[in-house]
Design a protein around this motif. Structure first.
Motif, PDB file in Angstrom:
ATOM      1  N   VAL A 159       0.833  -1.195   0.000  1.00  0.00           N
ATOM      2  CA  VAL A 159       0.000   0.000   0.000  1.00  0.00           C
ATOM      3  C   VAL A 159       0.872   1.252   0.000  1.00  0.00           C
ATOM      4  O   VAL A 159       0.601   2.219  -0.725  1.00  0.00           O
ATOM      5  CB  VAL A 159      -0.949  -0.001   1.215  1.00  0.00           C
ATOM      6  N   TRP A 163       0.633   4.185  -2.759  1.00  0.00           N
ATOM      7  CA  TRP A 163       0.337   5.570  -2.380  1.00  0.00           C
ATOM      8  C   TRP A 163       1.460   6.508  -2.799  1.00  0.00           C
ATOM      9  O   TRP A 163       1.206   7.639  -3.216  1.00  0.00           O
ATOM     10  CB  TRP A 163       0.093   5.663  -0.876  1.00  0.00           C
ATOM     11  N   TRP A 180      -8.318   0.675   0.798  1.00  0.00           N
ATOM     12  CA  TRP A 180      -6.979   0.078   0.888  1.00  0.00           C
ATOM     13  C   TRP A 180      -6.796  -0.720   2.173  1.00  0.00           C
ATOM     14  O   TRP A 180      -6.105  -1.745   2.187  1.00  0.00           O
ATOM     15  CB  TRP A 180      -5.922   1.169   0.750  1.00  0.00           C
ATOM     16  N   LEU A 201      -4.294  -6.468  -3.363  1.00  0.00           N
ATOM     17  CA  LEU A 201      -3.388  -5.332  -3.419  1.00  0.00           C
ATOM     18  C   LEU A 201      -2.639  -5.254  -4.745  1.00  0.00           C
ATOM     19  O   LEU A 201      -2.043  -4.227  -5.067  1.00  0.00           O
ATOM     20  CB  LEU A 201      -2.390  -5.396  -2.260  1.00  0.00           C
TER      21      LEU A 201
END
Length: 531
Positions: A159, A163, A180, A201
């Motif tokens: 993640v 990001w 998320w 993911l």
């Protein structure tokens, strides 16, 4: 006028059901429950017009009623019945200690759990529950969770990387953090629980997320709500094919398909002697291994599949919802967010902290997690049904409906006793005048007031208590700390529209937050890199 005719027919049907309940189901009782004070009935069918299951707003009403009627009181429910609300610490301790022997899940809850998730630990009672819990215990020991901590960190690093790519300027990017965190929860429980990567993911779509998204977007109509409430009196009604029920049927079919496939992969690998290290350390691997060594801990294939269903559900729903609430509280309280970030930055490389470091060496992280769990329990109340008559002692005497002052109350077999978790977690009587405020520092101070008498984890009822206390609390705490230790260290979180952003709640299986006006359960936050 077909709609009017339908409404009249439905009204007559409900009236007949109420009369049957009133004059037959409550007849011929021996011991009767002490007549308690409480709010008056405002709806003939539902009990209270504003009554909704797991309603967050109800916790405020519960606390107000406790002040008005005493720490134990009665609330009217469907078809002339009532539930006993317990906010007295002595009474709570008694009820928790009497689980298995006196208090069990209501028949309607067990029917629902059995139909939706199978006959696993969430459904089991008595000796059956004791056996299943013993079998599951090795998989949730500190030693087992210690080895799984890197799984939570690996998912969070994915993640972080995504990001970083989304944030193209110092102003940051608007990111739906709940989406998320859901993905972290599902991929983590897949690998840690079953050595199976859902790859959510990585952009793959899982059947599990599809069903949960359908639950999040479902518009439950008034008929569905009435059926749900009446099912507490007549459990057979939970089998009616309402929109909500059909979605849960689809969820169970999806979970069983995934669980069956994973279980078959595990058996096949064990048969040929090829078991990778991760599968052997996974929760299901440890469960099967314990069963091979101890016949008392062996489970049937159906029971194993049921445990997997519950684990998938808990791993996806509860931890991700709790993490979302935590990030929102940090966005509301930037000074707390900065204080936590300072601890994480001074504690060495928290990106790869061990379970021991996360558990024992980061006190403010621990305090933030506990405070989020206190203020925002994702299950707001739990009901239990008395399977035999009981007498509950009270720490503080109350005045009954007849005006008598008593220090204990009688509970008749079949009565429903409710622990209002969110109410107690946020009660000023238990936690002091700042009980409604998110203040992690309280966990760095001695616990005072009635809260110190609670026997739950760190005096919280979020994980329940007694023999049915959440067996996965260590797993949940480790996951929350691992995820926050990475995200908060590398990113800042703000509400795009400021601190006055209106937040609502949405109940799917647990209570989730959503920003008002957003579709489903979206929680968009402005996420910036920490330079």
């Amino acid at each position: 006028m077909p709609s009017a005719s339908l409404s009249i027919s439905a009204g007559l049907f409900l009236l007949c059901v109420w009369l049957f309940s009133k004059f037959f189901l409550n007849a011929s009782r021996g011991v009767t429950t002490t007549r308690l004070r409480g709010p008056p009935r405002t709806n003939l069918i539902l009990g209270l017009s504003e009554f909704t299951l797991q309603s967050v707003s109800m916790s405020g009403a519960y606390e107000e009623w406790a002040t008005r009627y005493g720490a134990v009181y009665a609330v009217p429910t469907a078809l002339g019945r009532q539930k006993i609300i317990v906010t007295d610490s002595t009474a709570l301790l008694h009820v928790y200690n009497a689980e298995r022997t006196v208090y069990e899940k209501p028949k309607s809850d067990r029917k629902f759990l059995g139909e939706m998730f199978g006959h696993g630990i969430a459904w089991a009672e008595g000796d059956e529950h004791k056996r299943q819990r013993k079998a599951l215990s090795p998989a949730f020991s500190n030693a087992a969770i210690r080895k799984l901590t890197p799984v939570f960190q690996d998912s969070t690093h994915k993640v972080k990387s995504t990001w970083d790519d989304l944030i193209e300027s110092p102003e940051g990017a608007i990111i739906d953090v709940q989406k998320w965190l859901n993905a972290i929860g599902l991929d983590s429980i897949g690998i840690a629980g079953f050595a199976h990567d859902f790859h959510v993911l990585d952009g793959e779509r899982s059947p599990v997320t599809a069903v949960f998204e359908a639950l999040e977007h479902a518009n439950i109509n008034s008929f569905d709500t009435v059926v749900l409430i009446l099912s507490f009196v007549f459990p057979i009604m939970s089998s009616l094919p309402t929109r909500r029920t059909r979605l849960f049927w689809e969820l169970r079919r999806t979970l069983e398909e995934i669980a069956g496939r994973m279980l078959e992969d595990t058996r096949r690998e064990k048969e040929v002697g090829v078991v990778d290290g991760m599968r052997d350390k996974s929760l299901i691997g440890l469960l099967l291994k314990a069963g091979l060594k101890d016949s008392e801990m062996r489970m049937t294939p159906e029971e194993v599949a049921s445990q997997m269903n519950v684990l998938l559900l808990a791993g996806y729903e509860t931890s991700s919802a709790s993490l979302t609430w935590t990030l929102m509280e940090l966005a509301w309280h930037p000074e707390i967010q900065e204080k936590l970030r300072k601890e994480l930055s001074q504690g060495g490389d928290c990106d790869d902290a061990t379970w021991d470091q996360l558990t024992y060496e980061l006190p403010y992280l621990d305090a933030v997690v506990l405070e989020a769990l206190r203020v925002h329990p994702v299950v707001t109340e739990l009901g239990r049904e008395a399977i035999r008559d009981d007498i509950i002692p009270l720490g503080t005497p109350i005045v009954t409906a007849s005006g008598e002052t008593v220090s204990n109350i009688t509970i008749a077999k079949g009565s429903t006793v409710v622990t209002p978790i969110r109410c107690i977690n946020r009660s000023e009587a238990f936690w002091g005048p700042d009980a409604k405020i998110f203040r992690p520092e309280r966990w760095l101070e001695p616990i005072t007031g009635q809260a110190k008498d609670l026997q739950g984890h760190r005096h919280l009822l979020t994980f329940h208590d007694g023999c049915r206390a959440c067996i996965g609390k260590g797993f949940a705490l480790a996951e929350m700390k691992a995820v926050l230790s990475i995200l908060v260290r590398h990113f800042t979180f703000e509400f795009p529209d400021g601190l006055d952003t209106k937040v609502e709640t949405h109940v799917t299986i647990v209570v989730r937050p959503k920003v008002a006006g957003q579709d489903g359960t979206k929680v968009p936050l402005r996420v910036k890199r920490v330079e």
